[in-house]
Design an enzyme around this catalytic site. Sequence first.
Site: not given
Ligand code: RB5
Length: 153
Positions: A13, A70, A72, A103, A138
């Site tokens: 994203d 993305c 996080t 694993h 595994h």
């Molecule tokens: C975008 O602002 C953010 O929410 C997205 O990149 C991500 O971290 C979602 O899990």
Amino acid sequence: MYKNKTPVIIGCDHAAYHLKEKIKACIIENGVDIEDVGTDSEDSVDYTDFGIKVASAVSEGKYERGILLCGTGIGMSMVANRFQHVRAALCSGLFAAIMSRRHNDSNILVIGGRVTGEALAFAMLEAWIETPFEGGRHQLRIEKFDRIEQIKR
Ligand code: RB5
């Protein structure tokens, strides 16, 4: 040059667009074919849409390996792991990236662009691409993913 030339599909994203571009360039430099499903700018998008593109391609066997990014990495891993046969691993360290292959036979590497710097991302990427699955006990464990409904009773 990576030894493993298995083609890869990648998606992200807006929050990880720049890291995705760097990872893509690194993969190409290492002689691996890559399909980029976007996004292609910092304009706000829903990570879900790009997670679905990559995870469905892996789930359906069009690609053996995928990469999702993305902010996080959490949203992408949540989406990807809803797909059958997908084992998406959100990694923020080298040990986890290696073990997710050894694993868990992870077939999608997930990285948070707001969490992980470029150097660590490159190190995790190489380890993840090159590390084989150990199989054995595994394999039996991951096979249970497809029998959850039976096992939980
Ligand atoms: C975008 O602002 C953010 O929410 C997205 O990149 C991500 O971290 C979602 O899990």
